[in-house]
Motif scaffolding. Structure first.
Motif, PDB file in Angstrom:
ATOM      1  N   VAL A 230       0.838  -1.208   0.000  1.00 43.77           N
ATOM      2  CA  VAL A 230       0.000   0.000   0.000  1.00 43.77           C
ATOM      3  C   VAL A 230       0.865   1.247   0.000  1.00 43.77           C
ATOM      4  O   VAL A 230       0.544   2.239  -0.665  1.00 43.77           O
ATOM      5  N   PHE A 231       1.980   1.229   0.730  1.00 40.75           N
ATOM      6  CA  PHE A 231       2.892   2.375   0.688  1.00 40.75           C
ATOM      7  C   PHE A 231       3.498   2.542  -0.716  1.00 40.75           C
ATOM      8  O   PHE A 231       3.700   3.661  -1.189  1.00 40.75           O
ATOM      9  N   GLN A 232       3.798   1.435  -1.390  1.00 34.76           N
ATOM     10  CA  GLN A 232       4.281   1.517  -2.770  1.00 34.76           C
ATOM     11  C   GLN A 232       3.209   2.108  -3.678  1.00 34.76           C
ATOM     12  O   GLN A 232       3.501   2.938  -4.550  1.00 34.76           O
ATOM     13  N   LEU A 233       1.954   1.695  -3.459  1.00 39.90           N
ATOM     14  CA  LEU A 233       0.856   2.257  -4.241  1.00 39.90           C
ATOM     15  C   LEU A 233       0.723   3.751  -3.973  1.00 39.90           C
ATOM     16  O   LEU A 233       0.500   4.540  -4.898  1.00 39.90           O
ATOM     17  N   TYR A 234       0.866   4.157  -2.717  1.00 44.01           N
ATOM     18  CA  TYR A 234       0.792   5.580  -2.356  1.00 44.01           C
ATOM     19  C   TYR A 234       1.908   6.364  -3.051  1.00 44.01           C
ATOM     20  O   TYR A 234       1.680   7.466  -3.576  1.00 44.01           O
ATOM     21  N   SER A 235       3.103   5.805  -3.068  1.00 48.11           N
ATOM     22  CA  SER A 235       4.224   6.462  -3.736  1.00 48.11           C
ATOM     23  C   SER A 235       3.939   6.648  -5.221  1.00 48.11           C
ATOM     24  O   SER A 235       4.324   7.654  -5.826  1.00 48.11           O
ATOM     25  N   THR A 236       3.243   5.673  -5.821  1.00 49.34           N
ATOM     26  CA  THR A 236       2.911   5.748  -7.248  1.00 49.34           C
ATOM     27  C   THR A 236       1.833   6.790  -7.519  1.00 49.34           C
ATOM     28  O   THR A 236       1.979   7.657  -8.377  1.00 49.34           O
ATOM     29  N   LEU A 237       0.734   6.710  -6.756  1.00 50.19           N
ATOM     30  CA  LEU A 237      -0.394   7.611  -6.984  1.00 50.19           C
ATOM     31  C   LEU A 237      -0.083   9.042  -6.570  1.00 50.19           C
ATOM     32  O   LEU A 237      -0.755   9.979  -7.005  1.00 50.19           O
ATOM     33  N   ASP A 238       0.926   9.216  -5.733  1.00 50.91           N
ATOM     34  CA  ASP A 238       1.301  10.556  -5.285  1.00 50.91           C
ATOM     35  C   ASP A 238       1.816  11.417  -6.436  1.00 50.91           C
ATOM     36  O   ASP A 238       1.894  12.636  -6.313  1.00 50.91           O
ATOM     37  N   GLY A 239       2.164  10.783  -7.556  1.00 49.03           N
ATOM     38  CA  GLY A 239       2.624  11.562  -8.701  1.00 49.03           C
ATOM     39  C   GLY A 239       1.501  12.248  -9.457  1.00 49.03           C
ATOM     40  O   GLY A 239       1.735  13.176 -10.230  1.00 49.03           O
ATOM     41  N   CYS A 240       0.262  11.809  -9.228  1.00 49.24           N
ATOM     42  CA  CYS A 240      -0.868  12.354 -10.001  1.00 49.24           C
ATOM     43  C   CYS A 240      -1.145  13.808  -9.670  1.00 49.24           C
ATOM     44  O   CYS A 240      -1.535  14.584 -10.554  1.00 49.24           O
ATOM     45  N   ASP A 241      -0.985  14.207  -8.385  1.00 53.77           N
ATOM     46  CA  ASP A 241      -1.314  15.589  -8.040  1.00 53.77           C
ATOM     47  C   ASP A 241      -0.446  16.583  -8.800  1.00 53.77           C
ATOM     48  O   ASP A 241      -0.931  17.601  -9.299  1.00 53.77           O
ATOM     49  N   GLY A 242       0.848  16.262  -8.918  1.00 49.97           N
ATOM     50  CA  GLY A 242       1.730  17.140  -9.683  1.00 49.97           C
ATOM     51  C   GLY A 242       1.407  17.140 -11.166  1.00 49.97           C
ATOM     52  O   GLY A 242       1.474  18.183 -11.821  1.00 49.97           O
ATOM     53  N   GLU A 243       1.044  15.978 -11.699  1.00 49.82           N
ATOM     54  CA  GLU A 243       0.690  15.909 -13.121  1.00 49.82           C
ATOM     55  C   GLU A 243      -0.569  16.709 -13.405  1.00 49.82           C
ATOM     56  O   GLU A 243      -0.657  17.409 -14.428  1.00 49.82           O
ATOM     57  N   ILE A 244      -1.548  16.638 -12.506  1.00 46.87           N
ATOM     58  CA  ILE A 244      -2.771  17.436 -12.669  1.00 46.87           C
ATOM     59  C   ILE A 244      -2.446  18.918 -12.573  1.00 46.87           C
ATOM     60  O   ILE A 244      -2.926  19.734 -13.377  1.00 46.87           O
ATOM     61  N   ALA A 245      -1.635  19.287 -11.583  1.00 47.28           N
ATOM     62  CA  ALA A 245      -1.306  20.703 -11.377  1.00 47.28           C
ATOM     63  C   ALA A 245      -0.573  21.287 -12.570  1.00 47.28           C
ATOM     64  O   ALA A 245      -0.873  22.399 -13.016  1.00 47.28           O
ATOM     65  N   ARG A 246       0.394  20.549 -13.104  1.00 48.12           N
ATOM     66  CA  ARG A 246       1.147  21.070 -14.245  1.00 48.12           C
ATOM     67  C   ARG A 246       0.291  21.138 -15.503  1.00 48.12           C
ATOM     68  O   ARG A 246       0.439  22.045 -16.312  1.00 48.12           O
TER      69      ARG A 246
END
Length: 413
Positions: A230-246
């Motif tokens: 689950v922590f690995q999944l969190y590390s992966t999905l955590d990239g989406c916020d920056g992709e949305i923002a940019r």
């Protein structure tokens, strides 16, 4: 977005822009209307270069002159001018673009450098300008340009894939670059079709570290595997916020701080709950139970201390970031530049420092922790957390106490 990515000294002046709009203005690509994306790109450029006049020239008299979206209404650096007033003015256009053009972030200076000036058309016919723009854009394209011309809506999915493929961060670690981003980009394509904001996504997925912590507290083999997964999944999905923002021009200082804070809390929970989970798994020797709990608490304290020193140093001396060299821009976040260069670790060589940074980044650590959990060595995860946090704290403290580069230079002179 760094300043030199938006503005180049040799970029020609941009004071009067003609936007050719048709039905493609309403196409939503990567979360934004095409017309809004063009306007936001111009606003981003004008924020550093000064205000500019913008005319939206529709191919049909029935279309509105300026549009009514909130994005268009909140761009103070752009002065929208009516078609008749704009086209009758004797001044030349500095840029003519079409809403069929999809621009990547920060690509406007390159477009200005490569796109020839389109001469004024005395007849002021929309079709003439549109044909000239399309032909000059095709003639000026060289290699993989950071933009694309959308002839139809069918081309939007391919355009979005190319766009998001280039929206990782230079600071991404090896696992993020080759594994995590593949997953986050696919999810971001879907999220960009929804109204979710980057901050809302950051808060939403923070449920994952909480779930992982509960799994660790079970103190079982499966609990450690589930927690690390689950922590690995969190590390992966955590990239989406920056992709949305940019993609949506939604980057803010608050969003950056929120993301960093949640990451820090997640790391603290990882160390603490792993220590308590290992204590629960132990065979009943109380000194072993206490050892794991103490190690987890100590690791959490050292993690907070290391990040706290870096944050306090940057807050106390914001100008200090200017003294750091730029050779680490592609590897580290700005807040860690001075930490690396002043910590003394470069004494061991830049190549060693580079690989040390790469191998201790969060994306690499989370994948390694999952592998260790599957191998049945959760104790080693805690030991590594403690060791890395301790070394980071020592290096951060050394960087904090050493005199700044500016002071060293003044003493040398």
């Amino acid at each position: 977005m760094k300043r030199n990515e938006l503005v180049t000294e040799d970029a020609r002046p941009l004071r009067r822009v003609l936007i050719l709009a048709d039905e493609s203005a309403e196409w939503r690509v990567a979360g934004l209307r095409q017309l809004d994306r063009l306007a936001l790109s111009l606003q981003e450029f004008a924020h550093l270069r000064g205000t500019m006049e913008v005319c939206i020239f529709w191919d049909s008299p029935a279309r509105p002159g300026v549009g009514s979206s909130a994005e268009m209404a909140s761009l103070p650096a752009l002065h929208f001018v009516g078609v008749e007033e704009f086209l009758q003015d004797v001044g030349a256009f500095d840029l003519v673009v079409s809403t069929h053009l999809f621009l990547h972030r920060g690509s406007l200076p390159r477009l200005l450098a490569e796109l020839p000036v389109i001469e004024r058309n005395g007849a002021a016919l929309w079709n003439d300008y549109a044909q000239k723009f399309q032909s000059t854009l095709a003639a000026s394209g060289s290699g993989r340009s950071p933009w694309c011309y959308l002839a139809s809506e069918r081309e939007i999915p391919a355009c979005e894939r190319v766009f998001l493929r280039g929206h990782g961060k230079s600071q991404d670690g090896l696992v993020s670059r080759h594994l995590n981003r593949r997953v986050s980009r696919a999810l971001s394509r879907f999220l960009l079709k929804t109204p979710i904001t980057p901050n809302a996504w950051s808060i939403l997925i923070f449920a994952l570290p909480l779930i992982a912590s509960l799994a660790f507290l079970r103190g079982t083999y499966s609990g450690f595997i589930i927690g690390c997964a689950v922590f690995q999944l969190y590390s992966t999905l955590d990239g989406c916020d920056g992709e949305i923002a940019r993609a949506k021009f939604l980057q803010t200082e608050f969003g950056r701080r929120l993301d960093s804070f949640l990451d820090l809390v997640g790391n603290l929970l990882l160390a603490l709950t792993l220590g308590f989970g290992l204590a629960r798994q132990s065979t009943g020797f109380h000194f072993i139970d206490g050892f794991y709990i103490s190690e987890g608490i100590a690791a959490a304290i050292l993690i907070a201390l290391s990040e706290g020193i870096v944050f306090f140093r940057r807050t106390r001396s914001p100008a200090s970031a200017l003294t750091a060299t730029t050779k680490w821009n592609g590897t580290l976040y700005q807040r860690h530049h001075e930490f690396l260069e002043r910590s003394g670790i470069l004494f061991l060589g830049e190549r060693f420092a580079f690989w040390l940074v790469q191998l201790t980044k969060r994306d690499m650590a989370m994948l390694a922790f999952l592998i260790l959990a599957i191998a049945g060595w959760p104790q080693l995860i805690l030991h590594l957390l403690f060791a890395v946090a301790g070394i980071s704290s020592v290096l951060a403290g050394n960087a904090y106490l050493r005199p700044g580069a500016a002071r060293l230079a003044s003493e040398a002179s």
